[in-house]
Design a protein around this motif. Structure first.
Motif, short mmCIF file in Angstrom:
data_model
loop_
_atom_site.label_atom_id
_atom_site.label_comp_id
_atom_site.label_asym_id
_atom_site.label_seq_id
_atom_site.Cartn_x
_atom_site.Cartn_y
_atom_site.Cartn_z
N GLU A 308 44.38 42.55 37.55
CA GLU A 308 44.62 43.74 38.37
C GLU A 308 44.74 43.31 39.83
O GLU A 308 43.96 42.48 40.32
CB GLU A 308 43.47 44.74 38.22
CG GLU A 308 43.68 46.04 38.97
CD GLU A 308 44.86 46.83 38.42
OE1 GLU A 308 45.75 47.19 39.22
OE2 GLU A 308 44.88 47.05 37.19
N PHE A 309 45.80 43.85 40.55
CA PHE A 309 45.94 43.63 41.98
C PHE A 309 45.12 44.67 42.74
O PHE A 309 44.83 45.77 42.23
CB PHE A 309 47.42 43.75 42.40
CG PHE A 309 48.25 42.57 42.02
CD1 PHE A 309 48.35 41.47 42.86
CD2 PHE A 309 48.95 42.54 40.82
CE1 PHE A 309 49.12 40.38 42.52
CE2 PHE A 309 49.73 41.45 40.47
CZ PHE A 309 49.81 40.37 41.32
N ASP A 310 44.74 44.32 44.00
CA ASP A 310 44.17 45.35 44.87
C ASP A 310 45.30 46.16 45.49
O ASP A 310 46.49 45.91 45.27
CB ASP A 310 43.26 44.73 45.93
CG ASP A 310 44.03 43.89 46.93
OD1 ASP A 310 45.17 43.47 46.62
OD2 ASP A 310 43.50 43.66 48.03
N SER A 314 47.04 41.52 48.14
CA SER A 314 46.61 40.21 48.63
C SER A 314 45.56 39.56 47.74
O SER A 314 45.33 38.36 47.84
CB SER A 314 46.06 40.35 50.05
OG SER A 314 44.93 41.21 50.07
N MET A 315 44.88 40.33 46.92
CA MET A 315 43.84 39.80 46.04
C MET A 315 44.14 40.22 44.61
O MET A 315 44.75 41.28 44.38
CB MET A 315 42.45 40.31 46.43
CG MET A 315 42.06 40.04 47.89
SD MET A 315 41.89 38.29 48.26
CE MET A 315 40.41 37.94 47.34
N ILE A 316 43.69 39.39 43.67
CA ILE A 316 43.90 39.69 42.26
C ILE A 316 42.60 39.45 41.53
O ILE A 316 41.90 38.45 41.75
CB ILE A 316 45.04 38.84 41.67
CG1 ILE A 316 45.33 39.29 40.23
CG2 ILE A 316 44.74 37.36 41.74
CD1 ILE A 316 46.61 38.70 39.67
N LEU A 317 42.22 40.38 40.66
CA LEU A 317 40.98 40.33 39.89
C LEU A 317 41.31 40.15 38.42
O LEU A 317 42.24 40.78 37.91
CB LEU A 317 40.18 41.62 40.10
CG LEU A 317 38.86 41.73 39.35
CD1 LEU A 317 37.85 40.73 39.91
CD2 LEU A 317 38.31 43.15 39.46
N ALA A 318 40.56 39.25 37.76
CA ALA A 318 40.79 38.97 36.34
C ALA A 318 39.47 38.93 35.61
O ALA A 318 38.47 38.41 36.13
CB ALA A 318 41.54 37.65 36.17
N ALA A 319 39.44 39.47 34.38
CA ALA A 319 38.28 39.42 33.50
C ALA A 319 38.59 38.47 32.35
O ALA A 319 39.72 38.43 31.85
CB ALA A 319 37.93 40.81 32.97
N SER A 320 37.57 37.70 31.93
CA SER A 320 37.77 36.69 30.90
C SER A 320 36.76 36.88 29.78
O SER A 320 35.81 37.65 29.89
CB SER A 320 37.65 35.28 31.49
OG SER A 320 36.40 35.13 32.11
N ARG A 326 36.56 37.23 38.01
CA ARG A 326 36.83 36.34 39.13
C ARG A 326 37.94 36.92 40.00
O ARG A 326 38.86 37.58 39.48
CB ARG A 326 37.21 34.94 38.64
CG ARG A 326 36.08 34.24 37.90
CD ARG A 326 36.52 32.93 37.29
NE ARG A 326 35.43 32.23 36.64
CZ ARG A 326 35.00 32.47 35.41
NH1 ARG A 326 35.61 33.41 34.67
NH2 ARG A 326 33.98 31.80 34.91
N MET A 327 37.84 36.64 41.31
CA MET A 327 38.81 37.16 42.27
C MET A 327 39.44 35.99 43.01
O MET A 327 38.75 35.10 43.50
CB MET A 327 38.12 38.12 43.26
CG MET A 327 39.09 38.78 44.24
SD MET A 327 38.24 39.93 45.35
CE MET A 327 37.73 41.18 44.18
N TRP A 328 40.79 36.00 43.09
CA TRP A 328 41.56 34.98 43.78
C TRP A 328 42.35 35.60 44.93
O TRP A 328 42.67 36.80 44.91
CB TRP A 328 42.55 34.29 42.83
CG TRP A 328 41.93 33.42 41.79
CD1 TRP A 328 41.65 32.11 41.86
CD2 TRP A 328 41.55 33.83 40.45
NE1 TRP A 328 41.10 31.65 40.69
CE2 TRP A 328 41.03 32.69 39.80
CE3 TRP A 328 41.58 35.04 39.78
CZ2 TRP A 328 40.57 32.73 38.50
CZ3 TRP A 328 41.11 35.08 38.47
CH2 TRP A 328 40.60 33.93 37.85
N SER A 329 42.68 34.75 45.88
CA SER A 329 43.59 35.15 46.96
C SER A 329 45.02 34.82 46.53
O SER A 329 45.31 33.70 46.08
CB SER A 329 43.23 34.41 48.25
OG SER A 329 44.19 34.69 49.25
N VAL A 330 45.92 35.79 46.69
CA VAL A 330 47.31 35.60 46.25
C VAL A 330 48.03 34.60 47.15
O VAL A 330 48.90 33.85 46.70
CB VAL A 330 48.03 36.96 46.22
CG1 VAL A 330 49.50 36.78 45.83
CG2 VAL A 330 47.35 37.89 45.23
N VAL A 331 47.65 34.54 48.43
CA VAL A 331 48.38 33.70 49.39
C VAL A 331 48.13 32.22 49.13
O VAL A 331 49.06 31.43 48.97
CB VAL A 331 47.99 34.09 50.83
CG1 VAL A 331 48.70 33.16 51.83
CG2 VAL A 331 48.35 35.53 51.11
#
Length: 356
Positions: A308-310, A314-320, A326-331
């Protein structure tokens, strides 16, 4: 234990007697020599006294018969010679007596020194005996502690073996559960694939029926329009397109090494994020009419099942599947935050063994 202590005491007493014997034998000759000196000095004193008495007798005899001779022999000459010899002998005896007194003093001092050393040794022996008794008691305590430690070691070893057996049993159960879980996951993916095929068929059927219904409504609407100039013929219906109805595949590409579990569009760019069973989140640029990779987000320990994007993109959240998010920076594609559940729960199953 008391028998061992008595043996120790007997052994120490034997060693002390042996040491006393060795040290006494060293000075036995000196003591004997000192005793002989005492005897010799007493004998010389007696001889000196006898000589003095004899001298007095001779002096009296010489004064009584001065110048006389006995049996034709010069008594005065003999007496003087004997007196001189006796005086020399007395002087020698006196010198020897003086030397003996000197040696006696040295020996007495030596005996005093040896007695002092003996006292010191006896005191040191008493201290060592006390220290030995303390060390013996300490050895007894340490032996008891060692026996307790050995017993504890045996107990701990038995508990460790039992724990190892339980761990091995639990590991075998875990492997069996993992194998069963993998089978269930494979079964789930198969069911998902079947459901997707069924849903695709139903969607195709629905869209075809919807398109036919819209076309029918458009035909009725065209027939109801009055006037020759404003009327539309049935032949002109082919020029209308129905918005919102997909008519074909826009992009088709291999996104992951395995199943693709999640897809999400960016809210601000023509970027698509996908998550798969290979534990990766991948970004794809579809703005140029072709699908180009924009980056790979790594850091998950299990397969990704949701992305899911915010609101800013700029940020993306993923469930595993490891019960974490976990949250990553798109840039810059860097991992910014990890959230873990307290205890991961296994997937629930129905009474027939199928996933709910």
């Amino acid at each position: 234990m008391a028998l061992k202590q008595e043996n120790w005491r007997d052994l120490i007493a034997d060693r002390l007697r042996e040491r006393n014997k060795n040290e006494t034998s060293r000075y036995a000759e000196i003591i004997q020599y000192n005793n002989r000196l005492f005897d010799t000095a007493a004998k010389l004193r007696q001889e000196n006294l006898d000589l003095k008495i004899d001298k007095k007798i001779r002096d009296s005899a010489s004064s009584a018969g001065s110048g006389g001779a006995v049996y034709g022999v010069d008594v005065a000459a003999i007496t003087n010679a004997q007196i001189q010899a006796l005086e020399k002998k007395v002087l020698a005896q006196q010198e020897e007596l003086t030397d003996l007194h000197k040696r006696k003093g040295e020996h007495s001092q030596m005996v005093i020194t040896l007695n002092q050393k003996l006292s010191d040794l006896q005191r040191l022996l008493a201290e060592k005996e006390r220290a030995l008794a303390q060390q013996t008691a300490m050895c007894v305590l340490l032996k008891d502690e060692l026996d307790e430690l050995k017993a504890s070691h045996v107990t701990i070893k038995d508990e460790s073996l039992a724990s190892q057996l339980r761990a091995n049993t639990a590991e075998e159960k875990l492997r069996a559960v993992q194998d069963e879980n993998q089978k269930l996951l494979n079964l789930l993916m198969e069911y998902k694939s079947r459901d997707a095929e069924i849903m695709n068929k139903e969607n195709d059927k629905f869209f075809k029926e919807k398109k036919a219904r819209i076309e029918s409504e458009l035909e009725r609407a065209i027939r109801d329009i009055p006037g020759p100039s404003g009327a539309l013929g049935a032949a002109d219906l082919d020029r209308f397109d129905v918005d919102g109805l997909p008519e074909g595949v826009e992009f088709k590409f291999d996104a992951h090494d395995g199943e693709v579990n999640a897809v999400r569009w960016s809210p601000i760019e023509r970027i698509v994020a996908t998550g798969g069973a290979d534990r990766k989140v991948k970004l794809w640029d579809v703005g140029k009419g072709v699908c180009e990779p924009r980056g790979v987000l790594v850091g998950s320990n299990q397969g990704i099942n949701s992305v899911e994007f915010d609101s800013t993109g700029s940020m993306i959240l993923a469930a595993s599947n490891d019960s974490a998010s976990r949250m990553w920076s798109v840039v810059d594609h860097r991992l910014r935050l990890s959230l873990f559940a307290s205890t991961p729960q296994p997937p629930a199953t129905s009474a027939h063994g199928q996933l709910k």
